[in-house]
Write an enzyme that holds these catalytic residues in place. Structure first.
Site, mmCIF file in Angstrom:
data_model
loop_
_atom_site.group_PDB
_atom_site.id
_atom_site.type_symbol
_atom_site.label_atom_id
_atom_site.label_comp_id
_atom_site.label_asym_id
_atom_site.label_seq_id
_atom_site.Cartn_x
_atom_site.Cartn_y
_atom_site.Cartn_z
ATOM 1 N N ASP A 94 0.862 -1.180 0.000
ATOM 2 C CA ASP A 94 0.000 0.000 0.000
ATOM 3 C C ASP A 94 0.904 1.239 0.000
ATOM 4 O O ASP A 94 1.436 1.610 -1.041
ATOM 5 C CB ASP A 94 -0.895 -0.106 1.243
ATOM 6 C CG ASP A 94 -2.000 0.912 1.316
ATOM 7 O OD1 ASP A 94 -2.508 1.317 0.263
ATOM 8 O OD2 ASP A 94 -2.373 1.319 2.438
ATOM 9 N N LYS A 143 -1.093 -1.640 -4.642
ATOM 10 C CA LYS A 143 -1.822 -0.392 -4.904
ATOM 11 C C LYS A 143 -0.770 0.675 -5.204
ATOM 12 O O LYS A 143 -0.355 1.411 -4.310
ATOM 13 C CB LYS A 143 -2.601 0.043 -3.654
ATOM 14 C CG LYS A 143 -3.785 -0.811 -3.278
ATOM 15 C CD LYS A 143 -4.529 -0.102 -2.134
ATOM 16 C CE LYS A 143 -5.367 -1.038 -1.337
ATOM 17 N NZ LYS A 143 -5.922 -0.419 -0.124
#
Ligand code: 5GP
Ligand code: MG
Length: 174
Positions: free
Chosen positions: A101, A129
């Site tokens: 992330d 991500k």
């Protein structure tokens, strides 16, 4: 109130196919001594990945890396436990996590492993991500590139729920 998306973002079949391909890719490019899995989110991914691997002469170790507390926003403070008991000196280590992330967890783990004397460190995540990255970090092996959405299932939780689902779902505020 939160609810799951109407359909899975990634189906169980897609996950299983991709995990097998990842295992093959890792097997043909990295000889490692230890798989180091970050609990709790990566537990399901790690077990499926291990089962698909041809290399069975290695150690499986688990550490706990937490930055989330409860809710959808990372607290930013990473707590790592279990690393102090492992002897990683001179070892080639594959770190496995569920999601990359902001990148803080993985980059911190890599630094800690270097400090512990690991000689070759590579990283594997089920999902990436890219949009959310706040530190410069790239994983060596990535299962799926996903958008900036909060996901649950296949090991990932929201306040400890949803982990046991075999698919990945998005969670939406309603
Ligand atoms: P990072 O340190 O890269 O910001 O965060 C990585 C960790 O945050 C992951 O290991 C995971 O535990 C958690 N995380 C990040 N995004 C999500 C998400 O969409 N859903 C869930 N359940 N956890 C997430
Ligand atoms: Mg995690």
């Amino acid at each position: 109130m939160y609810k799951m998306s109407a359909k899975p973002m990634i189906s169980a079949k897609q996950i299983q196919t991709r995990v097998k391909d990842l295992a093959t890719e890792i097997n043909s490019t990295f000889e490692f001594d230890v798989i180091l899995s970050a609990l709790t989110g990566a537990f399901m991914f790690t077990t499926d990945l291990c089962r698909a691997m041809a290399n069975f002469k290695h150690r499986i170790a688990f550490i706990k890396a937490s930055s989330y507390g409860s809710g959808m926003e990372s607290s930013g403070k990473l707590k790592v436990t279990g690393l102090e008991k492992l002897d990683l000196k001179g070892k080639r280590v594959l770190i496995v996590d569920d999601i990359l992330d902001t990148g803080r967890t993985m980059s911190t783990l890599v630094s800690m492993l270097k400090e512990a004397g690991a000689t070759d460190i590579r990283t594997c995540v089920l999902m990436n991500k890219e949009e959310r990255r706040s530190v410069d970090f790239h994983a060596d092996y990535v299962g799926f590139e996903i958008a900036n959405e909060f996901v649950v299932g296949y090991g990932l939780d929201f306040d400890e729920d949803y982990r046991t689902l075999p698919e990945v779902w998005t969670l939406e505020e309603v």
